[in-house]
Enzyme design. Structure first.
Site: not given
Length: 823
Positions: A21, A24, A465, A709, A713
């Site tokens: 769960c 843990c 861009d 790209d 960038d």
């Protein structure tokens, strides 16, 4: 898998078994962080745990030992090690335990059916309830034996894991609730039997059976959720054939090896074709099963499918460094990356078991108090299955107290059993795992996982861009202007020098200039180059040796070397003292440039500047620079760009375009696409500041996505809340941005935003269901409906509802596999 980076940080992925769960998960993460790990992300669904740590201070072995100290098992996972096979083994183990539980549950069910269906005068009923020596009936004895064996054979595993959680990890997990519920039911039934009242030995049997059923169903769903990574691993062949015919394992392939790839088979590694022509299915990269023609010199990706002829390739990367390996590892990391909502849920679930235990004790105390005042009605007790049993107690008051105590105990057990932290813990991981897997299948690599999908589901601004993103990224020279009359014998050297310098750059504009020169001139001279420098977003320059006839023509005297600069006009002239005269020829040249800008062309200028003893970047020069050429470069807008921009704007997203080009050039592209907001004339580093400005514009913090790209960038992609690289699947782009569109198209961008929105809606739906289930079912299990309808939830039914709550969350998330994308 250990993957040491350029620093001393190591990236280790482990498979942790035994987590039941969110408590843990929280314990594992906190333990590793306290031991020195930088970041830890554990996934409850698959057990995959990603750890970033200093290899000098905390080795992968130390990480495994740290997890083992919590009573869990950990194994370092290799990239191509199939997790689904391990999940299948876990599924088989849980199925085997559930089938064993039926050995006890089915006889118990038959005895209960006989007990309820037979008439009191029936011989079988009389035999089952005939007391031996005035003490216990065969029915009670059989149920006691079945419950005891069930506790020993199947319950022992829960006892061991609960003990490890409490003693080693010092936390209470789901196993603790199971142990408390089954033990209280078993012990309470023994006490009730000894005191001569009704037994309920079937309760611990059914509880264990239902829990095992739930674990099996969960493990089955986990295997289905992890199928995306498994399918990627299956694309990797196990062997490869070298050029000399030797067969080796793919892990033995080294860069430079010549590999033979037969038709109708998967390519074993990344490489370059050196012999043969064929068609390759690259759907693992692009998400589209279209054939791509390949010839000598073409790149191929390991795992893609060679559809036709035999080819020979030269390996360019080892298997563990291939594009496919990177995709597999990044998908695993993404699936373990938690959104903020899940982090909150994990913290709540980590305390959930303690809160439920306290609630169970309070329920017991409250019902004891109600019983002491005579508030428990006989029909309520009968609804717990304690109606038609004989007893040998003649003290009615004492009998009532005993039954009231049993009634309170069963309600407390129901509270323990019906509480389900698992549903809370699985609400987000299951949906994120399926969502990122579906995205990968559609050619969208979401490295940031749930964090990125959460941000994408509420994006406010998308910044594009221009070059290579909104445009096709394949620019070409459409016009040329020689800025001053050059001696005919010098033109060959100038074009050769430009070609040599541009050959050292991989920028699309440099490629366009280089290809233009190759098509229209002959390269006849070898140019020696020194001090080459490339400035991102500006251009490139290098020191060259100037021929005597050109030097004499320019009147440079003894200056034999000069800097040849190629790039943006503002950058080329920024460090020179050149001032253009306004002669008729110069005015014509300026008018030509204005016309280029009006047409949306990008200007690439070429300048030659004599070398002096001071640095090339110094601002003043005793000898003016010489302008040589200007190229007009055009890059066509992508066909799908207009549709993508319109779709984003219709959905209420603010769209911007950013570029280093002049405003006039950027405005032409923006007008074609219907973009109202532009940012022009900025360098890659300056884009980062503009992104930050958009994030904090207005009265609230806005979510900004940057689409570029993936290379030039990088600063802006890092600053944006969501960095998206548009690429065809190269290893460089895969490492750059949190999101990579593996197809060189903008349409997957819309799919990315859509699947992120759909996935996060499913996460919220799962949380609403899991939270609502606990908020509604816990009071019902506590018995609040008894005064209203005279009915409650027996512990066995509560156990079944607990199983269904987790399984419903799993099914809800798995339904995301039906997503096919809109574009």
């Amino acid at each position: 898998m250990d993957d040491a980076s350029h620093t001393n940080l190591a990236h280790t992925t482990l498979l942790v078994s035994g987590m039941t769960c969110a408590a843990c998960v929280n314990t594992v993460e906190q333990q590793l962080k306290s031991s020195g790990a930088k970041t830890v992300s554990a996934d409850l669904m698959t057990g995959l745990t990603t750890v970033v740590h200093d290899a000098g201070l905390l080795s992968s072995d130390n990480v495994c030992e740290c997890i083992a100290s919590l009573g869990l098992e950990a194994e370092v996972l290799q990239t191509h090690q199939p997790v689904d096979r391990m999940l299948d083994q876990s599924e088989e183990a849980w199925l085997e335990r559930f089938l064993v539980s039926l050995i006890f549950a089915v006889p118990a069910l038959l005895l209960m059916l006989l007990n309820s269906m037979l008439a009191l005068s029936h011989p079988i009923y009389r035999f089952l309830h005939k007391r031996t020596a005035g003490l216990y009936t065969p029915h009670t004895a059989c149920m006691f034996v079945l419950a005891t064996l069930c506790q020993i054979v199947l319950g022992s595993r829960f006892y061991m894991h609960a003990a490890k959680a409490l003693l080693k990890a010092r936390t209470a997990n789901m196993d603790v609730l199971v142990v408390l519920g089954t033990t209280m039911a078993y012990a309470g039934s023994i006490v009730s039997t000894v005191m001569g009242c009704s037994d309920f030995f079937e309760t611990p049997i059914y509880l264990i059976s239902f829990v095992l059923l739930g674990r099996w169903l969960e493990s089955t769903a986990r295997g289905r959720s992890a199928s995306t990574v498994a399918s990627l691993i299956a694309l990797q062949p196990q062997t490869a054939v070298l050029a000399d015919g030797a067969v080796i394992g793919v892990e033995e392939i080294k860069p430079g090896d010549l590999i033979l790839v037969s038709g109708a088979s998967h390519i074993p590694c990344d490489g370059i074709i050196v012999q043969g022509r064929t068609y390759v299915d690259e759907s693992l990269i692009t998400g589209e099963s279209c054939s791509v023609a390949k010839a000598p010199g073409s790149n191929v990706v390991g795992g893609s499918f060679n559809q036709m002829r035999n080819i020979q390739i030269r390996a360019t990367a080892a298997t563990d460094r291939s594009v496919l390996s990177r995709i597999i590892q990044l998908v695993r990391d993404a699936q373990a990356n938690k959104p903020r909502l899940q982090q909150v849920a994990d913290r709540v679930a980590s305390k959930f078991v303690v809160l439920v235990t306290v609630a169970s004790v309070l329920v017991f105390i409250v019902w004891i108090a109600v019983g002491a005042r005579g508030g428990i009605k006989r029909q309520w007790i009968e609804s717990k299955g304690m109606a038609n049993h004989q007893h040998n107690l003649h003290d009615k008051e004492r009998l009532t107290r005993i039954y009231d105590t049993i009634f309170a105990l069963l309600n407390a057990i129901s509270v323990l059993v019906i509480a389900c932290p698992c549903a809370l813990g699985l609400a987000a991981p299951t949906a994120i795992m399926v969502g990122t897997g579906v995205a990968a299948r559609l050619g969208i690599l979401i490295k940031g996982g749930g964090v990125v999908m959460e941000a994408a589901s509420k994006v406010d601004v998308v910044v594009f861009d221009k070059t290579g993103t909104l445009t096709q990224g394949h620019p070409s020279v459409v016009d040329l202007r020689e800025l001053r009359g050059l001696p005919p014998g010098c033109k060959g050297w100038i074009y050769s020098a430009i070609h040599a310098i541009e050959s050292m750059s991989n920028h699309p504009l440099a490629s366009a200039v280089r290809q233009f020169i190759e098509m229209h001139t002959r390269i006849t001279q070898d140019i020696e180059i020194w001090e080459h420098e490339e400035v991102p977003g500006c251009g490139t320059r290098a020191l060259v040796s100037v021929p005597d006839d050109l030097r004499e023509h320019l009147g440079w005297g003894e200056s034999q070397k000069a800097y040849l600069s190629i790039g943006r006009e503002g950058w080329v002239w920024a460090d020179t003292s050149f001032v253009s005269s306004l002669s008729p020829e110069e005015r014509s040249e300026r008018e030509c440039k204005r016309q280029w800008e009006t047409n949306g062309y990008t200007l690439v200028s070429v300048c030659l500047q004599p070398k002096r003893s001071h640095d090339v970047r110094q601002a003043s020069w005793p000898v003016p620079a010489c302008p040589l050429l200007s190229f007009a470069v055009d890059d066509q807008v992508r066909q799908e760009a207009k549709f993508v921009i319109d779709s984003l704007q219709r959905s209420g997203v603010e769209v911007w375009v950013v570029s280093g080009d002049k405003a006039e050039v950027v405005q032409v592209v923006a007008n074609q696409l219907g973009i109202r907001n532009i940012i022009a004339g900025v360098l890659p580093g300056e884009k980062c500041e503009r992104i930050r400005g958009l994030q904090f514009a207005g009265d609230r913090r806005r979510v900004v996505a940057m689409v570029g790209d993936g290379i030039n960038d990088a600063p802006a992609l890092a600053q944006a809340d969501i960095g998206i690289a548009v690429d065809s699947g190269t290893a460089t782009a895969i490492e750059t941005a949190p999101v990579v569109l593996m197809r060189p198209s903008l349409l997957p961008l819309l799919t990315f935003f859509d699947i992120s929105l759909v996935t996060m809606r499913r996460v919220k739906l799962n949380f609403i269901w899991a939270s609502g289930y606990n908020l509604v079912c816990l009071p019902i299990a506590a018995g609040v409906l008894y005064p209203v309808i005279g009915r409650g939830l027996p512990p066995a039914m509560a156990g079944l509802l607990m199983v269904l709550s987790s399984f419903t969350v799993m099914l809800s998330s798995l339904s995301l596999k039906l997503y096919r994308g809109k574009y």
